[in-house]
Design a protein around this motif. Structure first.
Motif, short mmCIF file in Angstrom:
data_model
loop_
_atom_site.label_atom_id
_atom_site.label_comp_id
_atom_site.label_asym_id
_atom_site.label_seq_id
_atom_site.Cartn_x
_atom_site.Cartn_y
_atom_site.Cartn_z
N THR A 26 20.24 28.47 21.31
CA THR A 26 19.47 27.86 22.63
C THR A 26 19.36 29.15 23.19
OG1 THR A 26 19.61 26.40 24.30
CG2 THR A 26 21.69 27.24 23.56
N VAL A 117 11.51 23.81 17.23
CA VAL A 117 11.62 25.31 17.97
C VAL A 117 13.15 25.83 17.66
CG1 VAL A 117 11.06 26.96 19.81
CG2 VAL A 117 9.90 24.56 19.63
N ALA A 119 15.54 29.13 17.19
CA ALA A 119 15.67 30.45 17.48
C ALA A 119 16.20 31.46 16.44
CB ALA A 119 16.79 30.23 18.84
N ARG A 141 5.14 31.60 14.40
CA ARG A 141 6.39 32.31 14.90
C ARG A 141 5.84 33.05 16.12
NH1 ARG A 141 10.86 34.47 11.80
NH2 ARG A 141 11.98 36.02 12.92
N ASP A 154 13.41 35.87 18.15
CA ASP A 154 12.07 35.18 17.87
C ASP A 154 12.41 33.59 17.94
OD1 ASP A 154 11.33 37.91 17.30
OD2 ASP A 154 11.06 37.48 15.30
N THR A 155 11.09 32.91 17.80
CA THR A 155 11.52 31.38 17.52
C THR A 155 10.35 31.12 16.45
OG1 THR A 155 9.83 30.88 19.44
CG2 THR A 155 12.18 30.68 19.93
N GLN A 156 10.78 30.29 15.72
CA GLN A 156 9.96 29.93 14.56
C GLN A 156 9.50 28.47 14.94
OE1 GLN A 156 12.19 29.03 11.07
NE2 GLN A 156 10.61 28.70 9.69
#
Length: 165
Positions: A26, A117, A119, A141, A154-156
């Protein structure tokens, strides 16, 4: 799996606090207090969306809920899911059970699209794998959008449609 109640929120808060303090799962930097969890719970359930808890040995060991993806009305049938497990509950199948029930209840509530989402995904990311096994596909991404624990993250984005296209 059962619908969460206000009595479950202290356990939910404790599970989430672990991830806030010890992981990059998070992007929150401080654990929300119980009053904030009560506000979040009321917002989710007030919107007619599911908020679930899963138990192991009679104690809350994980939770899952969906919240509106964006506040604009055109997004009203799209949600973002959140699933967290107590550290000692990981690897026991509870995450999959929670996600299965969450998707079922979302479908019953008229939700069409569920967004995850995730992380800092990497090879073997548990959350990515869990969602992929439940039919989620990669949707994009975002690079270096969060900074936590001394690193850019990054977030996917993953997505699952609950209706045939």
């Amino acid at each position: 799996m059962k619908s969460a109640s206000a009595a479950d929120l202290p356990a939910v808060a404790e599970i989430y606090a672990h991830y806030v303090e010890h992981s990059v799962a998070t992007f929150e930097l401080e654990p929300p207090d119980l009053a904030e969890w009560e506000r979040r719970f009321a917002a989710v359930t007030g919107a007619g969306l599911p908020f679930l808890v899963g138990e192991l040995d009679g104690a809350v060991a994980g939770y899952a809920y969906c919240s509106p993806w964006k506040p604009r009305p055109a997004y009203r049938q799209t949600v973002e899911d959140s699933i967290y497990l107590a550290p000692d509950a990981v690897g026991k199948g509870l995450g999959g059970l929670l996600l299965d029930e969450l998707l079922s209840r979302c479908g019953a509530a008229g939700i069409r699209e569920v967004i995850a989402v995730i992380a800092a995904p990497g090879p073997g990311n548990v959350s990515s794998s869990l969602h992929r096994r439940r039919g989620f596909t990669d949707a994009g991404r975002l690079t270096a959008v969060g900074y936590k624990h001394g690193q850019w993250l990054d977030t996917q984005l993953m997505q699952r449609s609950l209706v045939p296209r």
